[in-house]
Design an enzyme around this catalytic site. Sequence first.
Site: not given
Length: 477
Positions: A244, A249, A256, A266, A325, A327, A329
């Site tokens: 990833k 993020d 968030k 991230d 959020d 995102e 996956r």
Amino acid sequence: MDKENLNIKYSNILIKKNIDNYILLFNKKNNKFKSIPKTFFKDFIDKDNDKIFYTNNSSIHFYLYKNEEKNNKLFGAMGKSCRTLNKTTFVFLHGNDENGVKNQVINFMLGYYNFDKYKTDTDKKLNKIYLYHPKRSFKKVIEDALYIATVQNEIRSLINMPANLLNSNVYSKYIKSNIPKKIKLKVYDEKVLKKIGCNLILGVNNGSKYPAKLLILEYKNLDKSEKKDKKEKNKSKPVALIGKGVMFDSGGLNIKGGDFSDMKTDMAGSAIVYGTLKLLEHFNIKGHFIGLLPIVENMVDANSTRPGDILTAYNGKTVEIIDTDAEGRLIMADALAFSKNFNPYLCIDIATLTGQAAAIFGNKSAVVMGNNNKLIQDMINSGIKNNEKFWELPMWKEYVELTKSNIADYKNYTYGVSAGTIMAGAFLSNFVPQNTNWLHLDIAGVDFLKSNTNNRFSGASSESLRSLFTFLSTVKL
């Protein structure tokens, strides 16, 4: 990006001149220091701290040895203290077990590392540190451990870099400049991603001013006999590693709350895959390995993907976006589906995927899920060898059923289901190529230290790098 050049090297010659500090482990049962007074022991053991003796020209630091896990933490503490001592130090390595000595060196290096390159008032002068083992046969063990630790610290620096300095363009250029020649690299830009249908990757990146990318790294090292052996098909089939790469993020339109400054990390999964391939190449590991790094930034903008939007993945399946959020996956799903082009024997995805992964284990363990019980246990055992914890969570069909959408094939989030970490893995299972072994590693609980510990400075840990390398270099697939 500058890589920290530590002035640490192997030495098997006891240097007696110009040494400020001597550091060694002390085992009360097997010690050979008979001249140490008995009064030393009670205070040493009760306080469970290091004990320092001073001579005219140097100091001698004794650390109490208890067990292997404690041993590694102590070497981390030694390294951390050496960072602040700012003096020439001689470190005695302990024992005759190769894996034990390797872990001592690595933990020392990881403890020594500190991401302070942007502090203007810090003395950047590095110490002279000598690592000593009485047996010359351990020279290669120590040198190999130094390389592993150097790569892990390189990865930590990448993860620690703020998103305004390390964006998708800078990141891809860095990887291109620092991969060994035996590793091939292709970079798919947005034009190519749109053409081949990686719309989940593109959709997550809609709000960013930086372009989305898919980096494809390939390391192939097969014997001629393995290439010709059609009976053992698995030997030539690759292992696909999917990391990833969310450079930052914000949560997108589902923004968030609170402090999320650590969301620069991230992209840790992608950095770990890059580092793993470097280790595989350096140690000449046999096999065929593909690294897939989807690189995006999840930001808020008029072009951002909205909750309720429907996107079409690389494999043609449609996904309803419930929460922007969730995102990670999405980009991992596209990359997993894309891995079908390489006909992999095994897919391993690694990601800082869910905050719940940290809550479940109190930041003490990573999550492992998958469809092959033997390989799951092999990954757990690889973690044990490197003092890194993995714990399996179930992949029951009931969870996978909950990923289905009423208006599309799947939905990226399911409100009302508390099993957030499991649901993320369940969603990804829909995109694993058919008849392919698969491991899912959620490292969100172990990737970052928000404050200093006794054996590490705060910041990225790059934990699971060594376990992944051990798994790929030792497990029979």
